[in-house]
Design an enzyme around this catalytic site. Sequence first.
Site, PDB file in Angstrom:
ATOM      1  N   SER A  60       0.803  -1.226   0.000  1.00  0.00           N
ATOM      2  CA  SER A  60       0.000   0.000   0.000  1.00  0.00           C
ATOM      3  C   SER A  60       0.835   1.276   0.000  1.00  0.00           C
ATOM      4  O   SER A  60       0.332   2.340  -0.367  1.00  0.00           O
ATOM      5  CB  SER A  60      -0.945   0.010   1.208  1.00  0.00           C
ATOM      6  OG  SER A  60      -0.219   0.160   2.412  1.00  0.00           O
ATOM      7  N   LYS A 180       0.718   4.775   6.877  1.00  0.00           N
ATOM      8  CA  LYS A 180       0.225   5.532   5.729  1.00  0.00           C
ATOM      9  C   LYS A 180       0.872   6.918   5.752  1.00  0.00           C
ATOM     10  O   LYS A 180       1.593   7.272   6.672  1.00  0.00           O
ATOM     11  CB  LYS A 180      -1.304   5.692   5.771  1.00  0.00           C
ATOM     12  CG  LYS A 180      -2.103   4.401   5.878  1.00  0.00           C
ATOM     13  CD  LYS A 180      -2.081   3.568   4.620  1.00  0.00           C
ATOM     14  CE  LYS A 180      -2.872   2.270   4.799  1.00  0.00           C
ATOM     15  NZ  LYS A 180      -2.756   1.392   3.624  1.00  0.00           N
TER      16      LYS A 180
END
Length: 401
Positions: A60, A180
């Site tokens: 990701s 993230k």
Amino acid sequence: MLILNRIEMEFIFSKKKDGEVVHRKKSKLREWSEAVLFAVIAATLIRTFIFEAFVIPSSSMEKTLLVNDFIFVSKISYGPRIPMTPVAWPFMHHTIPFVKINAYSTIVQLPYKRLPGFSSVSRNDVVVFNYPCGDTVLKTSDGEDVDYYTNIRSLGYSDTKKTFPTRIIRPVDKRENWIKRCIGISGDSLQIIDGVIYINGAKGLAPRHFMARYEVIMPDLHQLSEPRMDELNIDHSVRITMDSTAFIYNLDADNLDTLRQLGAHIKRKIAEGTDIRVFPFDTIHHKWNEDNLGPIYIPKKGDTVQLDSLTLPFYQRLIDTYEHNTLKVAGNKIYINNKETTTYTFKLNYYWMMGDNRNESMDSRFWGYVPEDHIVGKAAFIWLSYHKNKIRWNRLFSAIK
């Protein structure tokens, strides 16, 4: 990984015998036991208050972070968080491996508090945090975690309970660790238009290795072979368009330049239609998807918002779950802690997190805001990286930007 040098120390016990002082060493077993205990305590304090090691398990954040990058995360950058669940096994997060039982006890639960740090969370920081929707998890028959809220929305409560009878509630600091990039900070207004992020009306800064989906037609009309993708440093995730006229690749800026030089025709692939998975899950009023959503306000501590049937889906989880209020809706009336209200003032700061591999990331677009008490630390640098049993030497000790 912390390596501690063992300092040899001679502990001397003294006692009188017939008027003389007799010196007696501790046994080797006791010496080693005390050395191990000291090492465990020191390592635990460093891991809790200074830095902690993590490994990247998914794609990701590619190509900023690759699978099997081992990173150090700074706890002191934003200020170390005081453990809210202090009774726990050392060096374990929420589950003891193999036996798959809790590695912590909730017999003692402390309120959220953070020591002073060097800075606050800033836009474009790469941040490790506890997964906000990890407060409730389901367990498969072999003990693996399954996302509770995703299944509730897709299967409904009854079918979810039948499929996954075991449900576990975890405290904040024992929820799964995710990584993230912080796209929006408290007080920001965020909007995504055709995959482009706008913060407070201005175009956001794209990360150096930002990746997105593109439709690619090569001059020979064929799909790139895996050896060719390796040669061009292109991700192996390949799809084909519905009309079979092009192949869809996840590409960064370098990939785009390379393919254009090879004569490829390239077009950004933008999601279409309404995605029921996208926050705030109100498809009646918001026809949003992962590439088109907003504007969304990111709550800031002390700010007050108006509450009604349109705004409540954005803030309901913040009010009742993250900030521990009792929230009820009766008709058109909203009650917080048994008092009717039309406003709410936030007690915490919130952030909006997204992966750099934009179309391969489950992030704030799918579950909303990250509260400040879930922040673990700032990703600092890569200390080890390997792929296919080979060390990626060029990534060792590189800073994470």
